[in-house]
Design a protein around this motif. Structure first.
Motif, short mmCIF file in Angstrom:
data_model
loop_
_atom_site.label_atom_id
_atom_site.label_comp_id
_atom_site.label_asym_id
_atom_site.label_seq_id
_atom_site.Cartn_x
_atom_site.Cartn_y
_atom_site.Cartn_z
N ILE A 142 -32.33 12.35 31.31
CA ILE A 142 -32.74 11.95 29.96
C ILE A 142 -34.16 11.36 29.95
N HIS A 148 -31.79 3.98 35.87
CA HIS A 148 -32.28 5.12 35.06
C HIS A 148 -31.90 4.89 33.60
N ASN A 149 -30.65 4.51 33.38
CA ASN A 149 -30.19 4.29 32.01
C ASN A 149 -30.86 3.09 31.37
N GLU A 160 -34.00 4.27 30.25
CA GLU A 160 -33.69 5.12 29.08
C GLU A 160 -33.57 4.25 27.81
N TYR A 161 -32.87 3.13 27.95
CA TYR A 161 -32.73 2.21 26.81
C TYR A 161 -34.11 1.75 26.33
N GLY A 191 -24.67 2.16 19.46
CA GLY A 191 -23.58 2.01 20.43
C GLY A 191 -24.17 1.71 21.80
N GLN A 192 -23.34 1.22 22.69
CA GLN A 192 -23.75 1.06 24.09
C GLN A 192 -22.50 1.04 24.95
N LYS A 193 -22.49 1.94 25.93
CA LYS A 193 -21.29 2.04 26.77
C LYS A 193 -21.34 1.11 27.97
N GLY A 194 -22.51 0.52 28.27
CA GLY A 194 -22.51 -0.50 29.33
C GLY A 194 -23.64 -0.43 30.34
N THR A 195 -24.22 0.74 30.53
CA THR A 195 -25.20 0.84 31.63
C THR A 195 -26.45 -0.01 31.41
N LYS A 230 -28.63 5.30 39.09
CA LYS A 230 -28.32 5.87 37.76
C LYS A 230 -28.30 4.77 36.70
N ASN A 275 -20.55 7.47 34.91
CA ASN A 275 -21.33 6.24 35.01
C ASN A 275 -20.39 5.16 35.48
N ARG A 313 -30.10 -3.40 20.59
CA ARG A 313 -28.83 -2.71 20.23
C ARG A 313 -27.77 -3.73 19.81
N SER A 317 -27.24 12.68 35.38
CA SER A 317 -27.90 12.50 34.09
C SER A 317 -28.39 13.83 33.53
O1 5RP Z 1 -25.61 8.25 30.96
C1 5RP Z 1 -25.92 8.70 29.89
C2 5RP Z 1 -27.26 9.25 29.67
O2 5RP Z 1 -28.07 9.10 30.79
C3 5RP Z 1 -24.90 8.66 28.78
O3 5RP Z 1 -25.23 9.45 27.68
C4 5RP Z 1 -24.61 7.25 28.39
O4 5RP Z 1 -23.45 7.23 27.60
C5 5RP Z 1 -25.76 6.63 27.62
O5 5RP Z 1 -25.56 5.26 27.48
P1 5RP Z 1 -25.13 4.59 26.09
O6 5RP Z 1 -23.87 5.32 25.64
O7 5RP Z 1 -24.90 3.17 26.44
O8 5RP Z 1 -26.28 4.82 25.13
#
Ligand code: 5RP
Ligand code: NDP
Length: 475
Positions: A366, A187-188, A191-192, A260-264, A184, A104, A289, A130
């Motif tokens: 996802i 997409h995320n 997903e959120y 958690g949240q990695k940034g997308t 992508k 990502n 979140r 994904s």
């Molecule tokens: O790309 C993904 C799913 O499509 C990864 O699992 C991503 O880490 C999900 O995002 P976050 O960690 O922010 O919930």
């Protein structure tokens, strides 16, 4: 001696499984991991697939193991790690070789990297993948950005390893530079929103009706057989019905409620705002979140406002209403995500095919769901005013679902239960069906304090100004 068609750096959760997938599809793949012992363990546990895996212990060895022009996938954490790997690789490569960032990435980084590597005569592909661990191993959804001719070089591998929808590969090229990573990212973002809406249903049933996790999980399991059939509803049902081995409690009851949240998701919201868009369901999910993270504050708030009376006589929400509300809100989240893709496509001159976006999301990723196939068809048919919620096959569902969504949001508000994503979806829908809104007053306020001007409804004249009542009073 060159033995492998493609290389892969980063044998973590995604890289390890993606390399096995590539090997299983009979493409020899050279693998490298920063921590060498990980590579040893990986090869030792690869079984029969080890025949298509070439382990390497240095970047020089990796590069030497590849047929030319070389193609190397990087599957490491976004940001500095990607730059570090690129920095180590570039002096070892020849003009015409290709680096593929399959993690990502913020698409602005992808654009920067593509431009810098292009100056060196190297090709750079930004590729969103994904499907998590299971998808990487058995068939992910793949969203490619970069030079089309570079994509063609690796197309056979990507199509072979990707998920399939009725035989069609869920892998496609979307446009130059950051287009794939942007698709992508959105997409995320969706997903959120999808995850948050499902969690809101869970909250209404848990806190509003005192239902057990297992009972709610069973409801999701039932919904997964109907129009809501999707990966996220399916796994939510499973998560809720899982019992913690240590405590014997439902596992969700022992999980700390800090997401958690990695940034997308955040990147989606930030980019949307800078493009003058507002995918409010996604923004609400990111906010939820972030709010979840301040647990101590929430505990203090719970104590402080413990005496607050909320309506206890709110009408109970039926399962049917919840299902319809979730369906409608989910369609609205997709509508907003597609609008954002459309705006970015114009801004960055990507010429994104939105129908292809929906098509590659039908399997492997996802957010896969049965509804995505219909969404893809609706987009192919052409969206009235660019809006999915106006498409005939979705407008009717939105009409039916909006009454349920309204009852759910109203009941949640009366009960004092937060449903930020549902509320955002409803407000968006109500705004989009209001030909005359309330920003006439905002325009009046802006002109009053800043002489910003307005347009007249009756004559269409632009750059109009008061005079305003206070001017009149003082004149
Ligand atoms: O790309 C993904 C799913 O499509 C990864 O699992 C991503 O880490 C999900 O995002 P976050 O960690 O922010 O919930
Ligand atoms: N997990 C998921 O569900 C999904 C993840 N992604 C994305 O895929 C990428 C990888 O994620 P994931 O596999 O989960 O991550 P992991 O944490 O499982 O693995 C990370 C890998 O990156 C390597 N690494 C980290 N820093 C460096 C560095 N500076 N130089 C070289 N190698 C480094 C690690 O090597 P070492 O063993 O030496 O630490 C390890 O191999 C991320 O961008 C993630 O956002 C995309 C879709 C789904």
């Amino acid at each position: 001696m060159a033995q492998a068609r493609i290389g892969l750096i980063g044998l973590g959760v995604m890289g390890a499984n993606l390399a096995l997938n590539i090997a299983e599809n009979e493409f020899p793949v050279a693998v490298f991991n920063r921590t060498g012992s990980v590579t040893d363990d990986y090869i030792a546990s690869a079984g029969d697939l080890a025949r298509n895996l070439v382990p390497t212990k240095t970047l020089e060895e990796l590069v030497g193991a590849l047929t030319k022009p070389r193609a190397i996938i990087i599957m490491v954490q976004a940001g500095a790690a990607v730059d570090a790997v690129i920095k180590g690789l570039t002096p070892l490569l020849d003009k015409g070789d290709m680096i593929i960032d399959a993690g990502n990435a913020n698409f602005h980084d992808t654009r920067r990297r593509e431009a810098a590597l292009s100056d060196l005569g190297l090709n750079f592909i930004g590729m969103g993948v994904s499907g998590g661990e299971e998808g990487a191993r058995n068939g992910p959804s793949i969203m490619v950005g970069g030079d089309k001719s570079s994509f063609e070089v690796i197309r056979d591998i990507l199509e072979a390893i990707s998920a399939k929808h009725d035989g069609a590969p869920c892998a496609d090229h979307f446009g130059p530079d950051g287009a794939g990573h942007f698709v992508k990212t959105v997409h995320n973002g969706i997903e959120y929103a999808d995850m948050q809406m499902i969690a809101e249903v869970y909250g209404l049933l848990r806190d509003g009706e005192g239902r057990s996790a297992a009972n709610i999980g069973q409801l999701f399991e039932t919904w997964d057989k109907g129009p809501l059939k999707s990966y996220l509803v399916e796994i939510s049902g499973k998560v809720l019905q899982t019992v913690d081995e240590k405590s014997g409690q439902p596992i969700v009851d022992i999980i700390v409620d800090k997401a958690g949240q990695k940034g997308t998701g955040r990147w989606t919201a930030i980019e949307a705002l800078s493009l003058g868009q507002s995918p409010s369901t996604i923004e609400a999910a990111v906010a939820a979140r972030s709010w979840s993270a301040v647990k101590d504050t929430r505990i203090a708030g719970e104590a402080l406002f413990a005496g607050l009376k909320v309506e206890t006589g709110a009408a109970p929400i039926s399962e049917d209403d919840l299902e319809k509300a979730l369906l409608a809100a989910k369609i609205i989240a997709y509508d907003q995500g597609l609008n954002l893709l459309s705006a970015a496509s114009v801004e960055y001159d990507w010429d994104l095919d939105l129908a292809s976006c929906a098509e590659v999301w039908r399997e492997g990723c996802i957010i896969r769901s049965t509804m995505l196939d219909e969404m893809a068809s609706a987009v192919r048919e052409g969206l009235p005013h660019g809006n999915l919620i106006f498409a005939p096959r979705f407008a009717q569902r939105i009409v039916e679902g909006s009454s349920a969504l309204r009852r759910v949001v109203a009941s949640a508000a009366l009960q004092g239960l937060p449903v930020p994503a549902f509320a955002a979806a409803l407000a968006y829908f109500d705004t989009m069906r209001q030909g005359r809104g309330t920003t006439d007053l905002v325009q009046g306020q802006r002109d009053f304090f800043g002489a910003h001007g307005f347009v007249r409804v009756d004559t269409g004249e632009t750059d109009q100004h008061g005079p305003w009542a206070s001017d009149i009073a003082h004149s």
